[in-house]
Design a protein around this motif. Structure first.
Motif, PDB file in Angstrom:
ATOM      1  N   HIS A 217       0.831  -1.207   0.000  1.00 28.46           N
ATOM      2  CA  HIS A 217       0.000   0.000   0.000  1.00 28.46           C
ATOM      3  C   HIS A 217       0.868   1.261   0.000  1.00 28.46           C
ATOM      4  CE1 HIS A 217      -3.894  -1.819   0.116  1.00 28.46           C
ATOM      5  NE2 HIS A 217      -3.685  -2.454   1.255  1.00 28.46           N
ATOM      6  N   LYS A 218       1.980   1.207   0.733  1.00 28.37           N
ATOM      7  CA  LYS A 218       2.877   2.371   0.768  1.00 28.37           C
ATOM      8  C   LYS A 218       3.533   2.592  -0.594  1.00 28.37           C
ATOM      9  CE  LYS A 218       6.659   4.526   3.330  1.00 28.37           C
ATOM     10  NZ  LYS A 218       7.317   5.027   2.101  1.00 28.37           N
ATOM     11  N   ALA A 219       3.915   1.497  -1.255  1.00 33.77           N
ATOM     12  CA  ALA A 219       4.533   1.615  -2.572  1.00 33.77           C
ATOM     13  C   ALA A 219       3.561   2.217  -3.575  1.00 33.77           C
ATOM     14  CB  ALA A 219       5.016   0.245  -3.049  1.00 33.77           C
ATOM     15  N   VAL A 220       2.302   1.799  -3.508  1.00 36.31           N
ATOM     16  CA  VAL A 220       1.290   2.357  -4.405  1.00 36.31           C
ATOM     17  C   VAL A 220       1.079   3.835  -4.110  1.00 36.31           C
ATOM     18  CG1 VAL A 220      -1.165   2.293  -5.012  1.00 36.31           C
ATOM     19  CG2 VAL A 220       0.117   0.155  -4.791  1.00 36.31           C
ATOM     20  N   GLU A 221       0.996   4.176  -2.833  1.00 39.69           N
ATOM     21  CA  GLU A 221       0.763   5.572  -2.454  1.00 39.69           C
ATOM     22  C   GLU A 221       1.948   6.454  -2.842  1.00 39.69           C
ATOM     23  OE1 GLU A 221      -0.748   8.224   1.365  1.00 39.69           O
ATOM     24  OE2 GLU A 221      -0.512   6.053   1.549  1.00 39.69           O
ATOM     25  N   ASP A 222       3.165   5.973  -2.646  1.00 40.86           N
ATOM     26  CA  ASP A 222       4.345   6.752  -3.008  1.00 40.86           C
ATOM     27  C   ASP A 222       4.382   7.040  -4.507  1.00 40.86           C
ATOM     28  OD1 ASP A 222       5.145   6.792  -0.395  1.00 40.86           O
ATOM     29  OD2 ASP A 222       6.688   5.246  -0.615  1.00 40.86           O
ATOM     30  N   ALA A 223       3.942   6.051  -5.309  1.00 37.89           N
ATOM     31  CA  ALA A 223       4.008   6.200  -6.757  1.00 37.89           C
ATOM     32  C   ALA A 223       2.853   7.010  -7.322  1.00 37.89           C
ATOM     33  CB  ALA A 223       4.046   4.826  -7.424  1.00 37.89           C
ATOM     34  N   LEU A 224       1.650   6.823  -6.758  1.00 40.10           N
ATOM     35  CA  LEU A 224       0.451   7.395  -7.361  1.00 40.10           C
ATOM     36  C   LEU A 224      -0.186   8.496  -6.527  1.00 40.10           C
ATOM     37  CD1 LEU A 224      -1.261   4.125  -8.656  1.00 40.10           C
ATOM     38  CD2 LEU A 224       0.387   5.599  -9.814  1.00 40.10           C
ATOM     39  N   GLY A 225       0.325   8.719  -5.312  1.00 39.77           N
ATOM     40  CA  GLY A 225      -0.238   9.762  -4.478  1.00 39.77           C
ATOM     41  C   GLY A 225      -1.423   9.332  -3.657  1.00 39.77           C
TER      42      GLY A 225
END
Length: 268
Positions: A217-225
């Motif tokens: 979830h953190k990786a997705v948030e870091d990449a896509l906001g």
């Protein structure tokens, strides 16, 4: 957890069936000279038996794989008697497979009626065909797991093991969960997760790998906001993640792309 030799052999065998069935159905589709009713029926006569045979192969491979897994914890376990008709064909959807494989042609007709050019309409039909085949091959696997699990009382839950160099974010989220063995369902068409039955003295709870879940979830948030715990606001199926990159951690991209770093995945 690294895959065992048994896991690897099973995964390779199932992927071989998928490749063969998808290749033959695609060849039949591309060999059509038109997409009228007569051609649709001829296509079904050629390809539905191929798809049904693929489903039975997947079911047989899955049953054999689970039998071998179970023998590792119970060497006196009896062979499983699997009724292939209960886990393939009409049993998968409750619909005659010949009716199911009318749908790619109906997709074309619907697109044409909406004014879509013929080439684009045919592409839509082809995409629908591929999705149907992948889903039916998956359903043969999940139905088999459910049926076989009934005869394996020491197996309590199912988990998903990732196999590919890249996996979609939705599959990675699913791999952090445990599922009741009767509740197993496909994640999405094309999912190649290895489904494993496991023992447990007590229910470990829904999330079995909190650290991995938070990382994805953190990786997705870091990449896509943004991220989405329900994986609905963002289509996690379209996000690809490397399983192992020791230098810089997870790399995300979108299906259809190949990429070298985070700068290559900005959404359009």
């Amino acid at each position: 957890m690294p895959l065992s030799r048994l896991d690897q052999r099973y995964g390779t065998a199932v992927r071989g069936v998928w490749t063969s069935v998808l290749g033959r159905t695609d060849q039949s589709w591309k060999g059509l000279r038109s997409w009228r009713d007569a051609d649709a029926k001829a296509f079904q006569r050629r390809t539905v038996p191929i798809i049904l045979a693929g489903e039975r192969q997947v079911a047989t491979l899955t049953a054999s794989y689970l039998e071998q897994l179970y023998k590792e914890i119970d060497d006196k376990a009896k062979r499983v008697a699997l009724d292939l008709d209960a886990v393939t064909g009409t049993a998968l959807r409750g619909v005659d497979p010949y009716d199911v494989y009318d749908r790619p042609f109906n997709e074309i007709y619907a697109a044409l009626s909406d004014g879509v050019p013929l080439d684009a309409a045919v592409q839509r039909g082809e995409h629908r065909l591929e999705t149907l085949v992948k889903t039916d091959l998956q359903l043969a696997r999940t139905h088999t797991v459910r049926e076989v699990a009934d005869d394996m009382p020491r197996f309590a839950y199912t988990v998903r093991e990732l196999q590919g160099e890249y996996d979609c974010a939705l599959c990675i989220v699913a791999s952090t969960q445990r599922y009741m063995k009767r509740d197993l369902a496909p994640i999405h068409p094309g999912c190649d997760c290895l489904v494993k039955l496991v023992t447990a003295d007590e229910d470990p709870g829904q999330v079995i790998d909190e650290q991995k879940l938070e990382q994805i979830h953190k990786a997705v948030e870091d990449a896509l906001g943004q991220s989405d715990r329900g994986a609905r606001a963002i289509d996690y199926r379209q996000i690809l993640v490397t399983n192992d990159h020791g230098e810089i951690g997870p790399i995300l991209g979108f299906k259809g792309q190949r990429f070298t770093g985070p700068g290559d995945i900005q959404p359009s």
